[in-house]
Design a protein around this motif. Structure first.
Motif, PDB file in Angstrom:
ATOM      1  N   GLY A   1       0.834  -1.195   0.000  1.00  0.00           N
ATOM      2  CA  GLY A   1       0.000   0.000   0.000  1.00  0.00           C
ATOM      3  C   GLY A   1       0.869   1.245   0.000  1.00  0.00           C
ATOM      4  O   GLY A   1       1.782   1.378  -0.822  1.00  0.00           O
TER       5      GLY A   1
ATOM      6  N   THR B   1      -7.738   4.041   4.594  1.00  0.00           N
ATOM      7  CA  THR B   1      -6.854   2.992   5.104  1.00  0.00           C
ATOM      8  C   THR B   1      -7.122   2.804   6.591  1.00  0.00           C
ATOM      9  O   THR B   1      -7.136   3.776   7.343  1.00  0.00           O
ATOM     10  CB  THR B   1      -5.383   3.385   4.885  1.00  0.00           C
ATOM     11  OG1 THR B   1      -5.157   3.558   3.488  1.00  0.00           O
ATOM     12  CG2 THR B   1      -4.444   2.315   5.400  1.00  0.00           C
TER      13      THR B   1
ATOM     14  N   CYS C   1      -0.992  -3.521   3.235  1.00  0.00           N
ATOM     15  CA  CYS C   1      -1.425  -2.156   2.910  1.00  0.00           C
ATOM     16  C   CYS C   1      -2.181  -1.478   4.038  1.00  0.00           C
ATOM     17  O   CYS C   1      -2.745  -0.401   3.836  1.00  0.00           O
ATOM     18  CB  CYS C   1      -2.317  -2.205   1.658  1.00  0.00           C
ATOM     19  SG  CYS C   1      -3.848  -3.144   1.909  1.00  0.00           S
TER      20      CYS C   1
ATOM     21  N   THR D   1      -6.174  -1.023   2.947  1.00  0.00           N
ATOM     22  CA  THR D   1      -6.557   0.080   2.067  1.00  0.00           C
ATOM     23  C   THR D   1      -7.796  -0.315   1.263  1.00  0.00           C
ATOM     24  O   THR D   1      -7.776  -1.325   0.544  1.00  0.00           O
ATOM     25  CB  THR D   1      -5.401   0.427   1.114  1.00  0.00           C
ATOM     26  OG1 THR D   1      -4.272   0.851   1.898  1.00  0.00           O
ATOM     27  CG2 THR D   1      -5.797   1.547   0.157  1.00  0.00           C
TER      28      THR D   1
END
Length: 255
Positions: A181, A214, A248, A251
Motif C-alpha cells: 500500500g 486505510t 497495505c 486500504t
C-alpha cells in the motif's frame, strides 16, 4: 523465526533502493546469495560487495535477459526470483497520457516480469525450494484514478501471477504476488506530490485523503514487505501459491 534460507540463491530486480533494498538486506541477513539489477548506479555502489550487481534498464529485453542468465551462472542456479522493478508512470487524465508513457510503464512493470520468468524458469525447475514473488500494488486490486498505466500494469501482474501458479505448480514452483500500500520512502512522497500538483491541492491534503481510506493510518515500512518475501521464499511457505497478498494497512480505496 528461522526461515531456513541459508545458501539459497535469489535474483531481485530493482534491488538497490526502497523496497528492493529492504528485500536484499533481509535476504543477506538470512545467509542467502543474491544478485541484483537496478538502473541507479549510485545505489548499486552502496550494496555489499557480496551482492552480484549490474546496472540494467529492465525495459531493455536483451539487457534484462542477459543479466538473468549471467546472474544464474554466477549463483550456480536459482531458488527465488523477486520481480520488484517498477515505475510510477504518468499522473494525468486518460486523454492526456502519452502512448509512449503508457507503453514504458507496462514494459517496466509487467513485461519485465514475463521476461525474467521465461528466462529463469528452467533453472527454477531444478531447485528443491523454487519460488517466484512478483511485486504488484494495492492499485492492482482497487484501481487508481489518474494513474491508469500503473494500475493496469499492476492488475496485469496479478493475472500473470495466478496464471503462472497454475502453469508451474506441477513443477513445484510456487508463485505469489505482494500488494504493498502506502510504503514509506521517497518514491511514495513523489507520487503524492505529483497527485497534489495535478489536482492543485496541498501535499498534506492529498496525504490525509490517502489515509482516509486505510484502516491503519501509517506508512508501511519496506521491511514489512521484505518479511513477507522471506516467508514466501522459505520452506515455511511451501503450500502458499497463486495468492495476491496485500500489505497495505487495509486500504479500501486509492484517492
Amino acid at each position: 523465526m528461522t526461515y531456513q534460507l541459508e545458501g539459497q540463491r535469489a535474483i531481485v530486480t530493482a534491488g538497490a533502493s526502497g523496497i528492493g533494498r529492504a528485500i536484499v538486506d533481509a535476504m543477506l541477513d538470512c545467509g542467502m546469495r543474491v544478485a541484483v539489477c537496478d538502473i541507479d548506479a549510485t545505489a548499486l555502489d552502496s550494496l555489499p560487495s557480496a551482492v552480484f550487481a549490474r546496472k540494467i534498464d529492465v525495459s531493455d529485453e536483451a539487457a534484462l535477459t542477459g543479466f538473468v542468465g549471467e546472474a544464474m551462472d554466477h549463483l550456480g542456479g536459482l531458488d527465488c526470483l523477486v520481480n520488484n522493478a517498477g515505475i510510477a508512470g504518468p499522473t494525468a487524465r486518460i486523454e492526456n497520457i502519452d502512448s509512449a508513457d503508457w507503453r514504458r510503464t507496462l514494459d517496466i512493470v509487467l513485461t519485465s516480469q514475463f521476461l525474467t520468468v521465461s528466462t529463469a524458469v528452467a533453472a527454477l525447475r531444478k531447485s528443491e525450494n523454487p519460488s517466484i514473488i512478483n511485486i504488484s500494488s494495492v492499485a492492482g486490486r482497487v484501481g487508481f484514478a489518474l494513474r491508469t498505466p500503473y494500475a493496469a500494469a499492476k492488475w496485469g501482474v496479478i493475472g500473470l501471477t495466478k496464471s503462472l501458479a497454475i502453469e508451474l505448480g506441477g513443477d513445484g514452483i510456487r508463485v505469489n504476488a505482494i500488494l504493498p500500500g502506502l510504503v514509506a520512502g521517497d518514491r511514495q512522497r513523489r507520487v503524492l506530490e505529483s497527485k497534489a500538483q495535478q489536482r492543485n491541492i496541498s501535499f498534506s491534503e492529498v496525504e490525509a485523503e490517502a489515509f482516509r481510506y486505510t484502516s491503519i493510518k501509517e506508512y508501511v515500512p519496506p521491511q514489512a514487505i521484505a518479511s513477507q518475501v522471506l516467508y514466501l521464499a522459505s520452506p515455511l511457505g511451501r503450500y502458499v501459491s497463486g495468492q495476491a497478498i496485500s500489505i497495505c494497512g487495509d486500504t479500501q480505496m486509492l484517492a
